[in-house]
Design a protein around this motif. Structure first.
Motif, PDB file in Angstrom:
ATOM      1  N   ARG A 204       0.818  -1.213   0.000  1.00 48.90           N
ATOM      2  CA  ARG A 204       0.000   0.000   0.000  1.00 48.90           C
ATOM      3  C   ARG A 204       0.858   1.271   0.000  1.00 48.90           C
ATOM      4  O   ARG A 204       0.334   2.368  -0.105  1.00 48.90           O
ATOM      5  N   ASP A 205       2.176   1.120   0.161  1.00 51.46           N
ATOM      6  CA  ASP A 205       3.054   2.290   0.106  1.00 51.46           C
ATOM      7  C   ASP A 205       3.183   2.757  -1.335  1.00 51.46           C
ATOM      8  O   ASP A 205       3.028   1.973  -2.278  1.00 51.46           O
ATOM      9  N   VAL A 206       3.505   4.051  -1.512  1.00 51.99           N
ATOM     10  CA  VAL A 206       3.543   4.628  -2.859  1.00 51.99           C
ATOM     11  C   VAL A 206       4.788   4.214  -3.633  1.00 51.99           C
ATOM     12  O   VAL A 206       4.857   4.399  -4.850  1.00 51.99           O
ATOM     13  N   ASP A 207       5.791   3.666  -2.940  1.00 49.80           N
ATOM     14  CA  ASP A 207       7.008   3.234  -3.619  1.00 49.80           C
ATOM     15  C   ASP A 207       7.672   2.134  -2.800  1.00 49.80           C
ATOM     16  O   ASP A 207       7.500   2.060  -1.582  1.00 49.80           O
ATOM     17  N   ASP A 208       8.441   1.286  -3.452  1.00 49.65           N
ATOM     18  CA  ASP A 208       9.090   0.170  -2.763  1.00 49.65           C
ATOM     19  C   ASP A 208      10.100   0.619  -1.709  1.00 49.65           C
ATOM     20  O   ASP A 208      10.384  -0.106  -0.755  1.00 49.65           O
ATOM     21  N   ALA A 209      10.655   1.826  -1.890  1.00 52.29           N
ATOM     22  CA  ALA A 209      11.682   2.297  -0.960  1.00 52.29           C
ATOM     23  C   ALA A 209      11.089   2.954   0.284  1.00 52.29           C
ATOM     24  O   ALA A 209      11.789   3.174   1.270  1.00 52.29           O
ATOM     25  N   ILE A 210       9.806   3.283   0.246  1.00 51.70           N
ATOM     26  CA  ILE A 210       9.174   4.004   1.346  1.00 51.70           C
ATOM     27  C   ILE A 210       8.477   3.022   2.279  1.00 51.70           C
ATOM     28  O   ILE A 210       7.918   2.023   1.835  1.00 51.70           O
ATOM     29  N   ALA A 211       8.495   3.310   3.578  1.00 51.11           N
ATOM     30  CA  ALA A 211       7.817   2.466   4.562  1.00 51.11           C
ATOM     31  C   ALA A 211       6.983   3.348   5.485  1.00 51.11           C
ATOM     32  O   ALA A 211       7.465   3.831   6.508  1.00 51.11           O
ATOM     33  N   ARG A 212       5.708   3.571   5.108  1.00 46.22           N
ATOM     34  CA  ARG A 212       4.857   4.445   5.911  1.00 46.22           C
ATOM     35  C   ARG A 212       3.566   3.765   6.353  1.00 46.22           C
ATOM     36  O   ARG A 212       2.639   4.428   6.794  1.00 46.22           O
ATOM     37  N   SER A 213       3.498   2.453   6.223  1.00 49.89           N
ATOM     38  CA  SER A 213       2.362   1.726   6.780  1.00 49.89           C
ATOM     39  C   SER A 213       2.555   1.656   8.295  1.00 49.89           C
ATOM     40  O   SER A 213       3.681   1.490   8.777  1.00 49.89           O
ATOM     41  N   VAL A 214       1.457   1.786   9.061  1.00 50.50           N
ATOM     42  CA  VAL A 214       1.573   1.912  10.514  1.00 50.50           C
ATOM     43  C   VAL A 214       0.534   1.057  11.233  1.00 50.50           C
ATOM     44  O   VAL A 214      -0.630   0.994  10.824  1.00 50.50           O
ATOM     45  N   ILE A 215       0.974   0.409  12.304  1.00 46.70           N
ATOM     46  CA  ILE A 215       0.072  -0.319  13.199  1.00 46.70           C
ATOM     47  C   ILE A 215       0.287   0.200  14.622  1.00 46.70           C
ATOM     48  O   ILE A 215       1.429   0.462  15.035  1.00 46.70           O
ATOM     49  N   TYR A 216      -0.807   0.362  15.349  1.00 48.32           N
ATOM     50  CA  TYR A 216      -0.742   0.774  16.748  1.00 48.32           C
ATOM     51  C   TYR A 216      -1.251  -0.356  17.625  1.00 48.32           C
ATOM     52  O   TYR A 216      -2.285  -0.981  17.320  1.00 48.32           O
ATOM     53  N   ILE A 217      -0.517  -0.626  18.715  1.00 49.57           N
ATOM     54  CA  ILE A 217      -0.952  -1.643  19.674  1.00 49.57           C
ATOM     55  C   ILE A 217      -0.910  -1.052  21.078  1.00 49.57           C
ATOM     56  O   ILE A 217      -0.174  -0.094  21.351  1.00 49.57           O
ATOM     57  N   ASP A 218      -1.704  -1.620  21.962  1.00 47.57           N
ATOM     58  CA  ASP A 218      -1.717  -1.236  23.374  1.00 47.57           C
ATOM     59  C   ASP A 218      -0.356  -1.585  23.981  1.00 47.57           C
ATOM     60  O   ASP A 218       0.100  -2.729  23.891  1.00 47.57           O
ATOM     61  N   ALA A 219       0.302  -0.603  24.586  1.00 48.60           N
ATOM     62  CA  ALA A 219       1.652  -0.818  25.107  1.00 48.60           C
ATOM     63  C   ALA A 219       1.675  -1.801  26.270  1.00 48.60           C
ATOM     64  O   ALA A 219       2.679  -2.480  26.485  1.00 48.60           O
ATOM     65  N   ALA A 220       0.563  -1.903  27.010  1.00 47.17           N
ATOM     66  CA  ALA A 220       0.545  -2.769  28.195  1.00 47.17           C
ATOM     67  C   ALA A 220       0.068  -4.185  27.894  1.00 47.17           C
ATOM     68  O   ALA A 220       0.514  -5.153  28.527  1.00 47.17           O
ATOM     69  N   THR A 221      -0.830  -4.328  26.924  1.00 44.04           N
ATOM     70  CA  THR A 221      -1.423  -5.639  26.654  1.00 44.04           C
ATOM     71  C   THR A 221      -1.026  -6.212  25.298  1.00 44.04           C
ATOM     72  O   THR A 221      -1.196  -7.414  25.071  1.00 44.04           O
ATOM     73  N   GLY A 222      -0.551  -5.367  24.400  1.00 41.78           N
ATOM     74  CA  GLY A 222      -0.217  -5.818  23.054  1.00 41.78           C
ATOM     75  C   GLY A 222      -1.425  -5.940  22.151  1.00 41.78           C
ATOM     76  O   GLY A 222      -1.329  -6.401  21.007  1.00 41.78           O
ATOM     77  N   GLU A 223      -2.592  -5.510  22.642  1.00 39.60           N
ATOM     78  CA  GLU A 223      -3.823  -5.593  21.858  1.00 39.60           C
ATOM     79  C   GLU A 223      -3.746  -4.684  20.636  1.00 39.60           C
ATOM     80  O   GLU A 223      -3.276  -3.553  20.715  1.00 39.60           O
ATOM     81  N   PHE A 224      -4.218  -5.186  19.504  1.00 35.63           N
ATOM     82  CA  PHE A 224      -4.245  -4.389  18.268  1.00 35.63           C
ATOM     83  C   PHE A 224      -5.255  -3.255  18.412  1.00 35.63           C
ATOM     84  O   PHE A 224      -6.388  -3.460  18.848  1.00 35.63           O
TER      85      PHE A 224
END
Length: 393
Positions: free
Chosen positions: A306-326
């Motif tokens: 889904r990134d605009v170019d192979d060299a770029i890495a701007r996909s992001v995931i956030y998880i709960d810091a205490a539980t690891g929940e998505f």
């Protein structure tokens, strides 16, 4: 198209005053931007001892061990380290961003040995002349003015530049008492033509007009993307009024103790694999893993299809810091149209797409922006002298 000459003259006057207001700033931005098209190459050439390791291969140390080593070094110098780079490349160091230290804000660590290869105050020429690339970078978007004044000033200049892009087009439209599409095309077509054998004022006027029209789309992209970088309070409401806005980044709402680094990273990677399968997205290289204390979340950045170019890495995931929940995922494209537009603007402005040919084009465009400022002032000065001579006569 104008029906009377005085209507067109209003736009000519606006273009003149807007152009004169921003000319000097665009000269600085154009020249520095031309160099920054090759920012990474320049910085690496000047600082090979920071970017390249003697060791090669893929036998890197574990991420949490490297993070603890870098964190210990940073804290011993009064700084904090919240982000771990995951850009493991054979024969290259890891570059880390440091906050709070008065000694340095960039740290380079050997991923094979965990040794600190060097540290620097990015962009500070008093720290080392080899910081020239960073110095130019900061000059480009802040003018090296204190606080946020430079960012704000250049944001306003970018906004004027954006408006002036449309005014400039209006000044090239023909004057017609009665509209005829065929006649309109014939007359406006003349504005796109350049007579290379012309000299002096005529040469600069024609090149200023014709090149401005040919490059208009790119100039608008760079003007509006500059607003996106420096004046987000204007960019976001305007863009999101037209395109779908992404939601705010998630927050846990609690202050529970974060998970150990390696455990949290492993959970983030597992979530990325699962989400990628759900969205039918392929994963690429990793970029970084960051602890966001204010939201008590971990931010995992990586490359995806889904990134605009192979060299770029701007996909992001956030998880709960205490539980690891998505908590949430943000794809650079194909999810929220406002994000897609913004990511493309960023990539085009920073020459991160289409390889070397586009990188060269961005370099040349920076020089053209400088020329447009110079020729615009030259055209104004010539007309001013002509008007003075006419009044005296």
């Amino acid at each position: 198209m104008f029906s009377h000459a005085q209507h067109k003259q209003k736009f000519v006057s606006l273009h003149r005053y807007f152009g004169l207001t921003i000319a000097l700033f665009l000269v600085v931005s154009g020249l520095t931007g031309s160099i920054l098209a090759y920012y990474h190459e320049l910085d690496e050439w000047l600082n090979p001892d920071l970017f390249f390791t003697e060791q090669k291969g893929s036998n890197f140390l574990q991420e949490d061990y490297l993070y603890r080593a870098a964190q210990g070094y940073t804290e011993s110098h009064g700084g904090t380290l919240n982000t771990m780079s995951l850009e493991f490349v054979s024969g290259r160091s890891l570059r880390l961003y440091v906050n709070g230290s008065e000694e340095f804000n960039r740290l380079f660590i050997n991923p094979y040995t965990a040794e600190v290869m060097g540290a620097r105050q990015w962009g500070d020429l008093s720290d080392s002349w080899r910081n020239i690339a960073g110095f130019i970078y900061k000059l480009h978007y802040t003018l090296w003015l204190p606080g946020t004044w430079g960012v704000l000033l250049l944001g306003i200049i970018a906004l004027i530049w954006t408006v002036d892009c449309f005014i400039a087009v209006a000044t090239t439209l023909p004057i017609m008492k009665r509209f005829s599409w065929k006649l309109f095309r014939q007359r406006w077509k003349q504005s796109f033509k350049m007579r290379w054998k012309s000299k002096g004022y005529t040469f600069h006027f024609l090149l200023h007009r014709s090149a401005g029209l040919w490059l208009w789309a790119l100039l608008l992209i760079f003007a509006w993307s500059s607003v996106a970088f420096n004046l987000r309070d204007v960019y976001k409401p305007v863009t999101y009024a037209v395109f779908q806005a992404p939601p705010e980044t998630p927050s846990t709402g609690h202050t529970l103790t974060p998970l150990p680094f390696q455990e949290a990273l492993s959970m983030a990677r597992a979530h990325a694999e699962s989400i990628a399968s759900e969205y039918k997205v392929s994963l690429g290289h990793e970029r970084s893993f960051r602890y966001l204390k204010a939201k008590n979340t971990f931010q995992y950045r990586f490359h995806s299809s889904r990134d605009v170019d192979d060299a770029i890495a701007r996909s992001v995931i956030y998880i709960d810091a205490a539980t690891g929940e998505f908590l949430d995922v943000y794809w650079p494209t194909g999810q929220y149209s406002g994000t897609t537009v913004t990511q493309w603007l960023y990539a085009l402005h920073m020459a991160e797409v289409f390889g070397r040919p586009y990188q060269l084009l961005v370099c040349l465009l920076g020089l053209m922006v400088t020329y447009f400022s110079y020729s615009g002032v030259k055209i104004w000065w010539r007309k001013r002298q002509k008007a003075r001579t006419k009044r005296r006569a």
